[in-house]
Write a protein that holds these residues in place. Sequence first.
Motif, PDB file in Angstrom:
ATOM      1  N   THR A   1       0.831  -1.193   0.000  1.00  0.00           N
ATOM      2  CA  THR A   1       0.000   0.000   0.000  1.00  0.00           C
ATOM      3  C   THR A   1       0.878   1.259   0.000  1.00  0.00           C
ATOM      4  O   THR A   1       1.959   1.266   0.591  1.00  0.00           O
ATOM      5  CB  THR A   1      -0.889   0.018   1.259  1.00  0.00           C
ATOM      6  N   ARG A   2       0.389   2.297  -0.635  1.00  0.00           N
ATOM      7  CA  ARG A   2       1.091   3.582  -0.606  1.00  0.00           C
ATOM      8  C   ARG A   2       0.457   4.498   0.443  1.00  0.00           C
ATOM      9  O   ARG A   2      -0.688   4.340   0.830  1.00  0.00           O
ATOM     10  CB  ARG A   2       1.002   4.266  -1.981  1.00  0.00           C
ATOM     11  N   ASP A   3       1.259   5.471   0.891  1.00  0.00           N
ATOM     12  CA  ASP A   3       0.752   6.565   1.730  1.00  0.00           C
ATOM     13  C   ASP A   3      -0.039   6.070   2.937  1.00  0.00           C
ATOM     14  O   ASP A   3      -1.220   6.374   3.106  1.00  0.00           O
ATOM     15  CB  ASP A   3      -0.107   7.517   0.896  1.00  0.00           C
ATOM     16  N   THR A   4       0.598   5.282   3.770  1.00  0.00           N
ATOM     17  CA  THR A   4      -0.024   4.822   5.007  1.00  0.00           C
ATOM     18  C   THR A   4       0.984   4.928   6.129  1.00  0.00           C
ATOM     19  O   THR A   4       2.206   4.869   5.897  1.00  0.00           O
ATOM     20  CB  THR A   4      -0.518   3.364   4.881  1.00  0.00           C
TER      21      THR A   4
ATOM     22  N   ARG B   1       2.329  -5.223   8.606  1.00  0.00           N
ATOM     23  CA  ARG B   1       1.603  -6.393   8.101  1.00  0.00           C
ATOM     24  C   ARG B   1       2.463  -7.221   7.163  1.00  0.00           C
ATOM     25  O   ARG B   1       2.132  -8.370   6.858  1.00  0.00           O
ATOM     26  CB  ARG B   1       0.356  -5.951   7.351  1.00  0.00           C
ATOM     27  N   VAL B   2       3.544  -6.620   6.650  1.00  0.00           N
ATOM     28  CA  VAL B   2       4.396  -7.295   5.670  1.00  0.00           C
ATOM     29  C   VAL B   2       5.850  -7.153   6.100  1.00  0.00           C
ATOM     30  O   VAL B   2       6.275  -6.082   6.533  1.00  0.00           O
ATOM     31  CB  VAL B   2       4.205  -6.692   4.264  1.00  0.00           C
ATOM     32  N   VAL B   3       6.611  -8.240   5.979  1.00  0.00           N
ATOM     33  CA  VAL B   3       8.049  -8.233   6.232  1.00  0.00           C
ATOM     34  C   VAL B   3       8.762  -8.569   4.935  1.00  0.00           C
ATOM     35  O   VAL B   3       8.439  -9.578   4.282  1.00  0.00           O
ATOM     36  CB  VAL B   3       8.454  -9.247   7.322  1.00  0.00           C
ATOM     37  N   LEU B   4       9.736  -7.764   4.555  1.00  0.00           N
ATOM     38  CA  LEU B   4      10.525  -8.014   3.359  1.00  0.00           C
ATOM     39  C   LEU B   4      11.717  -8.901   3.709  1.00  0.00           C
ATOM     40  O   LEU B   4      12.419  -8.645   4.687  1.00  0.00           O
ATOM     41  CB  LEU B   4      11.025  -6.704   2.756  1.00  0.00           C
TER      42      LEU B   4
ATOM     43  N   GLU C   1      -1.202  -6.197   0.429  1.00  0.00           N
ATOM     44  CA  GLU C   1      -1.220  -5.793   1.834  1.00  0.00           C
ATOM     45  C   GLU C   1      -2.616  -5.401   2.308  1.00  0.00           C
ATOM     46  O   GLU C   1      -2.988  -5.662   3.450  1.00  0.00           O
ATOM     47  CB  GLU C   1      -0.248  -4.621   2.031  1.00  0.00           C
ATOM     48  N   ASP C   2      -3.398  -4.794   1.437  1.00  0.00           N
ATOM     49  CA  ASP C   2      -4.749  -4.379   1.821  1.00  0.00           C
ATOM     50  C   ASP C   2      -5.653  -5.556   2.173  1.00  0.00           C
ATOM     51  O   ASP C   2      -6.641  -5.393   2.886  1.00  0.00           O
ATOM     52  CB  ASP C   2      -5.404  -3.566   0.691  1.00  0.00           C
ATOM     53  N   ASP C   3      -5.314  -6.752   1.670  1.00  0.00           N
ATOM     54  CA  ASP C   3      -6.129  -7.927   1.954  1.00  0.00           C
ATOM     55  C   ASP C   3      -5.965  -8.422   3.386  1.00  0.00           C
ATOM     56  O   ASP C   3      -6.694  -9.310   3.824  1.00  0.00           O
ATOM     57  CB  ASP C   3      -5.755  -9.092   1.017  1.00  0.00           C
ATOM     58  N   LEU C   4      -4.989  -7.854   4.124  1.00  0.00           N
ATOM     59  CA  LEU C   4      -4.654  -8.376   5.442  1.00  0.00           C
ATOM     60  C   LEU C   4      -5.394  -7.689   6.567  1.00  0.00           C
ATOM     61  O   LEU C   4      -5.167  -7.976   7.728  1.00  0.00           O
ATOM     62  CB  LEU C   4      -3.146  -8.231   5.688  1.00  0.00           C
ATOM     63  N   ILE C   5      -6.322  -6.795   6.235  1.00  0.00           N
ATOM     64  CA  ILE C   5      -7.008  -6.037   7.278  1.00  0.00           C
ATOM     65  C   ILE C   5      -7.702  -6.983   8.263  1.00  0.00           C
ATOM     66  O   ILE C   5      -7.569  -6.860   9.469  1.00  0.00           O
ATOM     67  CB  ILE C   5      -8.037  -5.074   6.660  1.00  0.00           C
ATOM     68  N   SER C   6      -8.440  -7.954   7.747  1.00  0.00           N
ATOM     69  CA  SER C   6      -9.187  -8.849   8.638  1.00  0.00           C
ATOM     70  C   SER C   6      -8.264  -9.746   9.446  1.00  0.00           C
ATOM     71  O   SER C   6      -8.623 -10.205  10.516  1.00  0.00           O
ATOM     72  CB  SER C   6     -10.156  -9.713   7.825  1.00  0.00           C
TER      73      SER C   6
END
Length: 415
Positions: A23-26, A125-128, A407-412
């Motif tokens: 996601t951008r701008d968060t 929510r994400v690790v590179l 990344e947006d799919d991980l909200i729930s």
Amino acid sequence: MRLTPDEGDLTARAFARLDARLTRDTGRPVALALSGGGDSIALLRLATEWARARGRSVLALTVDHGLNPESGGWTAFAAEAARAAGADWCGLSWDGDKPQTGLTAAARAARHGLIAQAAREAGARVVLFAQTADDIAEADLMRSEGSTLGRVREWSPSPAWPQGRGLMLLRPLLGERRAVLRDWLAGQGADWIEDPANVDPKFGRSRARQALAGAAPPAPEEARALAGGRPTMDGEAMVNVRRDIGARALAAALVCVGGGATPPRGARLQALTARLRAGENFAATLCGARIEAAGDAVRVMREAGDLGRRGTAPQVLTPGVEAVWDGRFTFRAEHPGWSVEAARGRLASLSDADRTEINRLPAATRGAWPVLIRDGALAPVLAGEGVERRALVAERLRLALDETTHEDDLISATR
């Protein structure tokens, strides 16, 4: 220095992979596993440049395993590199006694667990991770020689459980060659660490690296349709599967329902898959899960006997703090005095209404269902006032079977 086409396009390729998933701008940070080696330093520089252009921050996480006398210096180098690149940084330590056997696997598990915990606490929510095409080839060779390493994918759930619940790993350099990354770093005048373990033949990874020197690596594994369809949820914590289910989907169902951290692989999983496809009616246990096959119906459930053999003590709930129970449920109590444990041995003490409810479950798994006890009372209850219960199986299975792409799919998953 004049760049080759591969080096010159590296930034564009990395940005495209990051854009496709993040996601951008968060305000949420993107976490990054930073060892200080060439691959992770290249990823650090690319990710921080991407983040500056996309309105994100990067949190670099470095684990000191305490296995090399130079590790303290390596950690300091990683911290300096992270801050110089514009990232926040956090150092983590693998403390305590180290195993005499299986040290590499234990260190890998500890690293993932520490990174997952720190990333979640920071709100990521994400690790590179910085695995490359060469890492894929080395792992393939090691598996051909008997290793149980899994094949890494560009986008996959954290293998740490339950620390990594709802957390995805992104490997944006998986299609890149290690040599290209180092040439790119050298062109920027960047330094990195060369771990002597990478050339020590006592380690399987080092032997594979030496054996494959100069060989062309395989392409990264892409998400593909699952043979035999996807498992489907049956209530909060059970799963139904088809008899022609593929090994990967069956392994995901077993580990998610069983609540453990390590999916089954190898001969036992293959044998179970073969029995299903042969049309055999049976009941078997693997990975803490029980699979019952009768006709066309195949159901996977938690094995109550496995919990009994562990002798798990009641888990006391701290008010306001989320607690994970048996890797399958989270509980959060508003007030003190509550604890949770398995129903095994307490079924007869349930109220008539609760016993009617729990009897809807198959007999073999009823004892593995969680019950609540307040202030040491003898009679357990299925639900308590001011206690929130959330099942984890469905969400974990969704992530394991590639049902998220962004990344947006991980909200729930993190709610």
